[in-house]
Design a protein around this motif. Sequence first.
Motif, PDB file in Angstrom:
ATOM      1  N   MET A   1       0.625  -1.160  -0.193  1.00 29.25           N
ATOM      2  CA  MET A   1       0.511   0.289   0.161  1.00 29.25           C
ATOM      3  C   MET A   1       1.010   1.459   0.097  1.00 29.25           C
ATOM      4  O   MET A   1       0.665   2.180  -0.730  1.00 29.25           O
ATOM      5  N   LYS A   2       1.512   1.484   1.063  1.00 28.91           N
ATOM      6  CA  LYS A   2       2.752   2.153   0.729  1.00 28.91           C
ATOM      7  C   LYS A   2       3.070   2.751  -0.732  1.00 28.91           C
ATOM      8  O   LYS A   2       3.842   3.693  -0.607  1.00 28.91           O
ATOM      9  N   GLU A   3       4.017   2.252  -1.291  1.00 29.17           N
ATOM     10  CA  GLU A   3       4.494   2.069  -2.503  1.00 29.17           C
ATOM     11  C   GLU A   3       3.739   2.454  -3.664  1.00 29.17           C
ATOM     12  O   GLU A   3       4.403   3.996  -4.046  1.00 29.17           O
ATOM     13  N   GLU A   4       2.364   1.737  -3.226  1.00 27.14           N
ATOM     14  CA  GLU A   4       1.435   2.580  -3.866  1.00 27.14           C
ATOM     15  C   GLU A   4       0.978   3.848  -3.895  1.00 27.14           C
ATOM     16  O   GLU A   4       0.946   4.571  -4.913  1.00 27.14           O
ATOM     17  N   GLN A   6       2.928   6.274  -2.963  1.00 22.65           N
ATOM     18  CA  GLN A   6       4.559   6.995  -2.971  1.00 22.65           C
ATOM     19  C   GLN A   6       4.409   6.924  -4.526  1.00 22.65           C
ATOM     20  O   GLN A   6       5.424   8.171  -4.674  1.00 22.65           O
ATOM     21  N   HIS A   7       3.923   6.071  -5.245  1.00 24.29           N
ATOM     22  CA  HIS A   7       4.356   5.902  -6.479  1.00 24.29           C
ATOM     23  C   HIS A   7       3.353   7.666  -7.445  1.00 24.29           C
ATOM     24  O   HIS A   7       3.493   7.902  -8.436  1.00 24.29           O
ATOM     25  N   LYS A   8       2.278   7.651  -6.579  1.00 19.55           N
ATOM     26  CA  LYS A   8       0.892   8.510  -7.446  1.00 19.55           C
ATOM     27  C   LYS A   8       1.043   9.487  -6.509  1.00 19.55           C
ATOM     28  O   LYS A   8       1.235  10.724  -6.829  1.00 19.55           O
ATOM     29  N   PHE A   9       1.870   9.543  -5.261  1.00 21.68           N
ATOM     30  CA  PHE A   9       1.046  10.690  -4.390  1.00 21.68           C
ATOM     31  C   PHE A   9       3.253  10.679  -3.441  1.00 21.68           C
ATOM     32  O   PHE A   9       3.507  10.179  -3.543  1.00 21.68           O
ATOM     33  N   TYR A  10       3.296  12.384  -3.018  1.00 19.78           N
ATOM     34  CA  TYR A  10       4.365  12.114  -2.673  1.00 19.78           C
ATOM     35  C   TYR A  10       4.731  13.048  -1.352  1.00 19.78           C
ATOM     36  O   TYR A  10       3.059  14.558  -1.227  1.00 19.78           O
ATOM     37  N   ILE A  11       4.337  13.317  -0.265  1.00 19.23           N
ATOM     38  CA  ILE A  11       5.124  14.017   0.728  1.00 19.23           C
ATOM     39  C   ILE A  11       6.637  15.186   0.830  1.00 19.23           C
ATOM     40  O   ILE A  11       7.143  14.445   0.757  1.00 19.23           O
ATOM     41  N   SER A  12       6.599  15.933   1.587  1.00 19.50           N
ATOM     42  CA  SER A  12       7.218  17.099   0.899  1.00 19.50           C
ATOM     43  C   SER A  12       7.316  18.359   2.313  1.00 19.50           C
ATOM     44  O   SER A  12       6.216  18.162   2.451  1.00 19.50           O
ATOM     45  N   THR A  13       8.155  18.140   2.796  1.00 16.96           N
ATOM     46  CA  THR A  13       9.013  19.738   4.304  1.00 16.96           C
ATOM     47  C   THR A  13       9.232  21.041   3.527  1.00 16.96           C
ATOM     48  O   THR A  13       9.477  21.656   3.864  1.00 16.96           O
ATOM     49  N   ASP A  14       9.548  21.389   2.241  1.00 22.14           N
ATOM     50  CA  ASP A  14       9.469  22.258   1.152  1.00 22.14           C
ATOM     51  C   ASP A  14       8.600  23.450   1.672  1.00 22.14           C
ATOM     52  O   ASP A  14       7.640  23.002   0.369  1.00 22.14           O
ATOM     53  N   LEU A  53       0.806  17.013   1.305  1.00 22.84           N
ATOM     54  CA  LEU A  53       1.106  15.903   0.777  1.00 22.84           C
ATOM     55  C   LEU A  53       0.664  16.333  -0.620  1.00 22.84           C
ATOM     56  O   LEU A  53       0.352  17.027  -0.713  1.00 22.84           O
ATOM     57  N   TYR A  54       1.049  15.804  -1.933  1.00 19.79           N
ATOM     58  CA  TYR A  54       1.021  16.449  -3.518  1.00 19.79           C
ATOM     59  C   TYR A  54       0.772  15.192  -3.649  1.00 19.79           C
ATOM     60  O   TYR A  54       1.299  13.926  -4.090  1.00 19.79           O
ATOM     61  N   GLU A  55      -0.418  15.371  -5.105  1.00 21.03           N
ATOM     62  CA  GLU A  55       0.012  14.707  -6.463  1.00 21.03           C
ATOM     63  C   GLU A  55       0.680  15.249  -7.751  1.00 21.03           C
ATOM     64  O   GLU A  55      -0.363  16.705  -8.218  1.00 21.03           O
ATOM     65  N   SER A  56       1.772  14.351  -7.752  1.00 19.24           N
ATOM     66  CA  SER A  56       2.278  15.521  -9.219  1.00 19.24           C
ATOM     67  C   SER A  56       2.665  17.291  -8.322  1.00 19.24           C
ATOM     68  O   SER A  56       2.987  16.787  -7.684  1.00 19.24           O
ATOM     69  N   ASP A  77      -2.859  21.119  12.176  1.00 19.27           N
ATOM     70  CA  ASP A  77      -3.477  21.289  11.445  1.00 19.27           C
ATOM     71  C   ASP A  77      -3.902  20.082  10.016  1.00 19.27           C
ATOM     72  O   ASP A  77      -3.409  20.815   8.761  1.00 19.27           O
ATOM     73  N   VAL A  78      -4.132  18.875  10.297  1.00 21.52           N
ATOM     74  CA  VAL A  78      -3.727  17.959   9.971  1.00 21.52           C
ATOM     75  C   VAL A  78      -4.667  17.707   8.658  1.00 21.52           C
ATOM     76  O   VAL A  78      -6.186  18.084   9.509  1.00 21.52           O
ATOM     77  N   PHE A  79      -5.021  17.770   7.243  1.00 21.25           N
ATOM     78  CA  PHE A  79      -6.569  17.704   7.145  1.00 21.25           C
ATOM     79  C   PHE A  79      -5.242  16.894   5.228  1.00 21.25           C
ATOM     80  O   PHE A  79      -4.773  17.069   4.619  1.00 21.25           O
ATOM     81  N   ILE A  80      -6.274  15.988   4.593  1.00 21.09           N
ATOM     82  CA  ILE A  80      -6.684  16.106   3.445  1.00 21.09           C
ATOM     83  C   ILE A  80      -7.795  16.175   2.833  1.00 21.09           C
ATOM     84  O   ILE A  80      -9.081  16.182   3.119  1.00 21.09           O
ATOM     85  N   LEU A  81      -7.828  17.214   1.603  1.00 22.00           N
ATOM     86  CA  LEU A  81      -8.889  16.939   0.817  1.00 22.00           C
ATOM     87  C   LEU A  81     -10.058  16.844   0.636  1.00 22.00           C
ATOM     88  O   LEU A  81      -9.824  15.398   0.384  1.00 22.00           O
ATOM     89  N   GLU A  82     -11.056  16.758   0.657  1.00 21.44           N
ATOM     90  CA  GLU A  82     -12.012  15.945   0.599  1.00 21.44           C
ATOM     91  C   GLU A  82     -11.926  15.189  -0.467  1.00 21.44           C
ATOM     92  O   GLU A  82     -12.238  13.725  -0.479  1.00 21.44           O
ATOM     93  N   PRO A  83     -11.273  15.503  -1.842  1.00 18.55           N
ATOM     94  CA  PRO A  83     -11.680  14.076  -2.835  1.00 18.55           C
ATOM     95  C   PRO A  83     -10.844  13.169  -2.850  1.00 18.55           C
ATOM     96  O   PRO A  83     -10.002  11.854  -3.087  1.00 18.55           O
ATOM     97  N   TYR A  84     -10.318  12.920  -1.857  1.00 17.96           N
ATOM     98  CA  TYR A  84      -8.724  12.793  -1.889  1.00 17.96           C
ATOM     99  C   TYR A  84      -8.801  11.810  -0.653  1.00 17.96           C
ATOM    100  O   TYR A  84      -7.858  10.621  -0.035  1.00 17.96           O
ATOM    101  N   ARG A  85      -9.847  11.678   0.258  1.00 18.40           N
ATOM    102  CA  ARG A  85      -9.817  10.786   1.460  1.00 18.40           C
ATOM    103  C   ARG A  85     -10.554   9.517   0.834  1.00 18.40           C
ATOM    104  O   ARG A  85     -11.136   9.547   0.104  1.00 18.40           O
ATOM    105  N   GLY A  86      -9.712   8.199   2.112  1.00 22.11           N
ATOM    106  CA  GLY A  86     -10.787   7.130   1.920  1.00 22.11           C
ATOM    107  C   GLY A  86      -9.354   6.413   0.797  1.00 22.11           C
ATOM    108  O   GLY A  86     -10.003   5.265   0.897  1.00 22.11           O
ATOM    109  N   GLN A  87      -8.560   6.436   0.821  1.00 23.19           N
ATOM    110  CA  GLN A  87      -7.202   6.058   0.142  1.00 23.19           C
ATOM    111  C   GLN A  87      -6.095   6.099   1.032  1.00 23.19           C
ATOM    112  O   GLN A  87      -5.294   5.406   0.590  1.00 23.19           O
ATOM    113  N   GLY A  88      -6.640   5.621   1.872  1.00 26.34           N
ATOM    114  CA  GLY A  88      -4.973   5.800   3.206  1.00 26.34           C
ATOM    115  C   GLY A  88      -4.294   6.790   3.399  1.00 26.34           C
ATOM    116  O   GLY A  88      -3.003   6.524   4.100  1.00 26.34           O
TER     117      GLY A  88
END
Length: 145
Positions: A1-4, A6-14, A53-56, A77-88
Amino acid sequence: MKEELQHKFYISTDKTKLDIRMIHGFLKDSYWAENIPLAIVEKAVQNSLCFGLYESNKQVGFARVITDYATSALLKDVFILEPYRGQGLGKWFVEFILEYPELQDVQRWLLGTKDAHGLYRRYGFKNLTEPERIMMRLNVHAYQH
């Protein structure tokens, strides 16, 4: 699951990648930061360890940590935008933050949540065991100047 993920999404502290307008738009409508001014969000971001948290190149999630990197941290302030919820993504995001190398010396983590207790419990968060030792000061007029 993590690898999947990480292929579509990534996390950055930039911080230069952060979409401050999107973050502000979400936070000003949230139960925990209702009506927060843009200038306050900008100041909070400037003075926190931030995670995007980014997609592209599109930001789809945000969190920040207020910390001394040694003894304590407050997850905010932790949040995921609504359309991206439910995917882990929320689980992956929180796990990434808690495993962030610069935060491994932190002994005491705190956070506030109204409705995500189950998510945070899986990472060791519990209700306060000694609430009589934790105090709070609330400035209800902070966003009104």
